[in-house]
Each structure stands twice: as C-alpha cells, then as structure tokens.
Design a protein around this motif. Sequence first.
Motif, PDB file in Angstrom:
ATOM      1  N   UNK A 284       0.865  -1.188   0.000  1.00 11.07           N
ATOM      2  CA  UNK A 284       0.000   0.000   0.000  1.00 11.07           C
ATOM      3  C   UNK A 284       0.902   1.239   0.000  1.00 11.07           C
ATOM      4  N   UNK A 285       0.614   2.148  -0.922  1.00 10.97           N
ATOM      5  CA  UNK A 285       1.322   3.441  -0.965  1.00 10.97           C
ATOM      6  C   UNK A 285       0.320   4.536  -0.630  1.00 10.97           C
ATOM      7  N   UNK A 286       0.591   5.267   0.448  1.00 12.43           N
ATOM      8  CA  UNK A 286      -0.330   6.347   0.836  1.00 12.43           C
ATOM      9  C   UNK A 286       0.268   7.699   0.470  1.00 12.43           C
ATOM     10  N   UNK A 287      -0.578   8.574  -0.043  1.00 10.36           N
ATOM     11  CA  UNK A 287      -0.146   9.913  -0.450  1.00 10.36           C
ATOM     12  C   UNK A 287      -0.983  10.922   0.354  1.00 10.36           C
ATOM     13  N   UNK A 288      -0.504  11.261   1.551  1.00  8.86           N
ATOM     14  CA  UNK A 288      -1.338  12.080   2.437  1.00  8.86           C
ATOM     15  C   UNK A 288      -1.583  13.483   1.890  1.00  8.86           C
ATOM     16  N   UNK A 289      -2.741  14.012   2.238  1.00 10.82           N
ATOM     17  CA  UNK A 289      -3.095  15.398   1.898  1.00 10.82           C
ATOM     18  C   UNK A 289      -4.055  15.884   2.964  1.00 10.82           C
ATOM     19  N   UNK A 290      -3.635  16.867   3.692  1.00 14.42           N
ATOM     20  CA  UNK A 290      -4.544  17.442   4.703  1.00 14.42           C
ATOM     21  C   UNK A 290      -3.987  18.767   5.190  1.00 14.42           C
ATOM     22  N   UNK A 291      -4.789  19.466   5.922  1.00 11.79           N
ATOM     23  CA  UNK A 291      -4.375  20.727   6.519  1.00 11.79           C
ATOM     24  C   UNK A 291      -3.165  20.486   7.428  1.00 11.79           C
ATOM     25  N   UNK A 292      -2.276  21.465   7.492  1.00  8.36           N
ATOM     26  CA  UNK A 292      -1.039  21.311   8.255  1.00  8.36           C
ATOM     27  C   UNK A 292      -1.298  20.981   9.728  1.00  8.36           C
TER      28      UNK A 292
END
Length: 407
Positions: free
Chosen positions: A116-124
């Motif tokens: 599994x490769x996760x590419x996180x994206x969220x508010x700092x």
Amino acid sequence: MHGKSVLLIIGGGIAAYKSLELIRRLAELGVTCGAILTRAGAEFVTPLSVSALTGQKVFQDLFSLTDESEMGHIELSRAADLVVVAPATADLMGKLAGGLANDLASTTLLATDKKILMVPAMNVRMWESPSVRRSFEILKKDGVLFAGPNDGEMACGEFGPGRMAEPLEIVAAIEAALGGAKSLASPLAGVRALVTAGPTREPVDPVRFLANHSSGKQGYAIAEALVRAGAETTLISGPVSIAPPDGVKLMRVTTAREMLAACEASLPADVLVMAAAVADWRPDIAANSKIKKSTDRVVPLIKLVENPDILATLAHHAKRPRLVIGFAAETDDVVENAIAKRARKGADWIIANDVSANLNGESVMGGERNRVHLISAAGREDWPEMSKRDVGTRLAARIAAEIKGAA
Ligand code: C5P
C-alpha cells in the motif's frame, strides 16, 4: 511499469483533482488503473470523470449488490499489483492504523495482500496533530509506503507540510514501489548530483558584460527535485534573481571559466545536469577600468574568444559522471540539432527545448512552463508541456530509474 496495474483509492480531499492527473500519467506509461472513490472523495471528483479516465467502472459501495457481484471487495483488493491511496486523508490513515473497516476503501485496505502506498493530503494542523502522527508511525511500522506530503501553500490558505505530492512525484513513488526500490521517499539516496543553472556573465570592463536571458528557473527546479529525491546536490549557479532550493550546496559563479572550475572542483559526481546557458564567447580582454566614450566617436571593437565547453569537457573527463545530461536551447530544428549535439558533446542525454515557443503567453526563457524532448541513445521522448517544476520532478524520476536500474 508497462502492463502493471494499480488500484487507486481516492479519499475526500481538495487534492483529489490531482488524482485525475495521476491516472492520466499512469496511462501514458501503460499502467492500468482501477479506482475506488470514497463517499467523501465523490464530493470532490465525480465517478464519471474517474471512470472516463480509467476506462473502467468505479467502485464506491461495500454494500452495493452490483459492485459486489461484479467484483467482490476481497477480489478487488488482490487484483492490482499495488494499492495507492491518494489523497490519503486523516480518516483513511486512522482507519487503517486502527484496523477499522466500515466502508469499501477501508475494507479493501485491510483485505489486500499487496503493498500500500499512501499519499497524504490534509491541513497542516491536522497533519501535525498527535493522532495523525500516531497513525503515520503505526502505518510506517506496518510497512505502508508513503509519498509526501510536501511543504507548501494549501487550498485552505495555510502553509506547511500537508500538501499532496505532485502527480509525477507519485508516479516516481509508484515506479519505485513496483520496481521494488528500497527507499521510496529517497530513490536517489547516496547519489551525488551536480547541476548548473542560469546564465554566465562575461565582463567587458568593470561595469559592462555579455550575458543572456536565462532565469535559472529550470535548473533550480531540477536541483530541487533531485534534493527531494534524496540526491546530495551541488548547484553551481550563474547570476540569477531567484532563491536557491533548500538542501542544495550552492556555489555562485559569474563567468564560464569560473563555472568550469567549480564543476571540476565538485567532481566526482554520479550525475551532471548542465542546465546553465553558458556564454559561448567572452571578450578576449576584460578592461581593468571602464572603457570611456572617445571624443572623436570611435566605437570600441570587442574581440570575442571562445569559452571552454563545460559539458564536452566533463563528458570526456577522467572523472566523468556516470550520467551526463546537457540541454539544448534551440529556436529551429530542435530535435535534429539536439541529436547532433548529443554526439558532438559526448552527453548521455540531451534535454531539448524550443526557446522561441510561447507557452501560456510567456516565453520559455524566464517563464514558468516548458515543453522538452529527452534525446538518448534509445531515441527521443516528447514530454507534454508542463511546469518547469514538473520537468524537474520527471527528470529526477528518470534519473533515479536510470541510475538505480544500472546499479
Ligand atoms: O552548444 P550549446 O551551447 O547549444 O550547448 C548547450 C549545452 O552545452 C548546455 O547543456 C550548456 O549548459 C552546455 N554548454 C557548456 N559550455 C559552453 C556552452 C554550452 O557546457 N561553453
């Protein structure tokens, strides 16, 4: 990469639009992509746009009779070579870290027998919250791979880590995961790179010089991408007005001869990228004091002499880098000239671009965008128009594949 398949789980984040671009980039490389769209993900991109790009049905619902009868979630979780979660939200990370399975995406993540490769994206603030930190640590310990997040400005207006990696960076991470590279985040760890950028200035006298319009943007973007890929990067720069990327060893030079000396002093290196627009000629004598206008209006004659060809010198050097990459800024017969230049200079690759092109209303020299061709012994690759940053990222990924492939 050709012939491989990826299951892409699109979570609910504003960065989901980049996942559409990711699907296109993967398709260009012959990678097929199945997709699961979470309920929140569908608030940002539509199932129709995802299926139009993947060319396949999009799976959305664990309890949908049609989804389950076409391909059950267990089968779905096993069918691809790699599972990629982009954007990976705090929710998806938390669910997998905690072993929760209450929808199709989380159930598939628990059921898969693939990497599994996760590419996180969220508010700092979310990214830095103790619970997301915990999820991140647990997932890494469990062998989940990560790409990004990057530092930068976010859709919410804040600045810091949490920005989703760019599509081409994700492609590089997928390439590394499928190729079994050890370090995903740093495919160029242990590699020494030398990048030149910007113009050179050749003095006429203490106040005048010959130079060109190079802004240094493309070379700086390449140096930045190489640093991100983990390379130990020396950036040898002519006079430019942009800030150097973090993490490079910066050497500032003015003339072509200084640039050559700085390059030679920086050897050995594994990779050389000569993106500088080096002046071909210099005044044979740089006057020690300002040349005065004469009263009888005689115009001074400036005799030019040839500068050393840095690229050719380093390509034939006793300490020649393993991969020597030159640039060809042309206005006519771009590819033909670049092919001839590759042979003449002894470079492995030439990145050719048409500097007379007008992209988005800007010229290539000084502008933000570029359209290049990669000329190698294998032939030519025509890259689509993209930002100079993306050219840097894609080139770093190609360099990683070349160097690690040959290792
Ligand atoms: O011959 P031309 O200037 O078109 O070649 C461009 C390539 O050669 C670029 O990679 C540039 O950095 C490099 N070059 C060099 N030394 C010079 C002129 C160009 O290394 N004197």
